[in-house]
Design an enzyme around this catalytic site. Structure first.
Site, mmCIF file in Angstrom:
data_model
loop_
_atom_site.group_PDB
_atom_site.id
_atom_site.type_symbol
_atom_site.label_atom_id
_atom_site.label_comp_id
_atom_site.label_asym_id
_atom_site.label_seq_id
_atom_site.Cartn_x
_atom_site.Cartn_y
_atom_site.Cartn_z
ATOM 1 N N ASP A 79 -17.298 7.366 -2.091
ATOM 2 C CA ASP A 79 -15.661 7.323 -1.366
ATOM 3 C C ASP A 79 -15.558 8.653 -0.876
ATOM 4 O O ASP A 79 -16.219 9.698 -1.002
ATOM 5 C CB ASP A 79 -14.656 6.669 -2.155
ATOM 6 N N GLN B 28 -9.973 -3.848 -3.598
ATOM 7 C CA GLN B 28 -11.069 -3.521 -3.091
ATOM 8 C C GLN B 28 -12.200 -3.735 -4.125
ATOM 9 O O GLN B 28 -13.443 -4.358 -3.714
ATOM 10 C CB GLN B 28 -11.184 -1.806 -2.806
ATOM 11 N N ARG C 195 0.813 -1.103 -0.159
ATOM 12 C CA ARG C 195 0.107 -0.021 0.186
ATOM 13 C C ARG C 195 0.882 1.356 0.074
ATOM 14 O O ARG C 195 1.517 1.476 0.943
ATOM 15 C CB ARG C 195 -1.011 -0.096 1.085
ATOM 16 N N CYS D 263 -16.599 1.955 -0.051
ATOM 17 C CA CYS D 263 -15.366 1.231 0.229
ATOM 18 C C CYS D 263 -15.131 1.014 1.701
ATOM 19 O O CYS D 263 -14.371 0.214 2.262
ATOM 20 C CB CYS D 263 -14.320 1.438 -0.553
#
Ligand code: CP
Ligand code: NVA
Length: 304
Positions: free
Chosen positions: A222, A130, A100, A262
């Site tokens: 989001d 995701q 990440r 998400c």
């Protein structure tokens, strides 16, 4: 499949295969409990995470693998040493790494210089793990994604980009509503338009959330300011104020519309409490499905 860095590198068939693995793993987890025995997986995270870290960590353990977690600030990618040196070093110890990071280049360089599987656990550009979980959730609840109007309301960010790749490769219909100046990246849109031409999918872009929400089967949102953009938060709150999934917007969608996010959510900004806590919201099923989809990704890349 050698890496899982972007959905754009996968064919329709490869995505469908992965989704079938997610389904099998979810139905019968005990059948997979030793599939990655003696495998070593590194999780290198340069940003905070709850769902992605936990789903890859627990997922790897449930498959019998061993996990090493590197917290933000520990590896100091590109600061303490170059990515090429880190990637080659880690390839001597591990079987796969889950990364990440900020710049997507970091993910690509890990794949380029290392000799082990690289999984994108979110970059500024993309969030494919995701979206694999989200596709699975959609298929569980709506069956055929080609038959729905899927609407994303908000920032043209990493999640939005991966959703665009997924829908355009699979032949679905996706509508994006974003404020002027916050469009998905033009390079991503150009690639997705090409995919959609071949797959029979469609992409609609608008600056009016009401148009995008009209008759939608799914409303997805989001955060307005992604990780790394915290300084823009106050400015973005003003720009995005009409791009909120609230009861008024939800009324424009179909009566059986699903609401997706998400997470983490900034309640009161991109989504209201009344919507995220409503029966239409499937955000915690999405979160749970991250685990099953992380396991499917690990199995596809690392099983002997
Ligand atoms: N959705 C998601 O990736 O959550 P985390 O940032 O908590 O991993
Ligand atoms: N767009 C968000 C997603 C978090 C899971 C971010 O990058 O912060």
């Amino acid at each position: 499949m050698k890496h899982f860095t972007s959905l754009k590198h996968l064919s329709r068939k490869e995505i469908i295969n992965l989704l079938e693995i997610v389904s099998k793993v979810k139905k019968n987890p005990s059948a997979y409990k030793n599939k990655l025995k003696d495998k070593y997986i590194g999780l290198v995270f340069q940003k905070p995470s709850l769902r992605t870290k936990t789903s890859f960590y627990v997922g790897a353990l449930q498959l019998g693998a061993n996990v090493i977690y590197y917290a933000p600030g520990e590896v100091k990618i590109g600061e303490r040493e170059r990515i090429c040196d880190i990637a080659k070093t880690m390839s001597g110890y591990l079987d796969g790494i889950v990364v990440r990071t900020f710049s997507h280049k970091v993910i690509d360089e890990f794949a380029q210089y290392g000799s082990i599987a690289v999984i994108n656990a979110l970059s500024n550009l993309l969030h494919p793990s995701q979206v694999l979980g989200d596709l699975f959730t959609l298929i569980e609840l709506k069956k055929d994604i080609k038959k729905i109007k899927f609407t994303y309301v908000g920032d043209g960010n990493n999640v939005c980009h991966s959703l665009l790749y997924a829908f355009s490769i699979l032949g679905g219909n996706i509508c994006i509503a974003y404020p002027k100046g916050y469009s998905p990246k033009s390079e991503v849109l150009a690639e997705c338009k090409n995919f959609a031409k071949k797959s029979g999918g469609s992409i609609c872009l608008t600056n009016k959330p009401t148009i995008a929400a009209a008759d939608a089967d799914v409303l997805y949102t989001d955060v307005w300011s992604s990780m790394g953009r915290e300084k823009e938060q106050e400015q973005r709150k003003k720009v995005f104020k009409d791009f909120q999934i609230n009861d008024t917007l939800l009324k424009l969608a179909k009566s059986d519309c699903l609401v997706m996010h998400c997470l983490p959510a900034h309640r009161g900004q991109e989504i209201t409490d009344s919507v995220i806590d409503s029966k239409k919201s499937v955000v915690f099923l999405q979160a749970e499905n991250r685990l099953h989809s992380a396991k499917a990704i690990l199995l596809s890349l690392l099983e002997d």
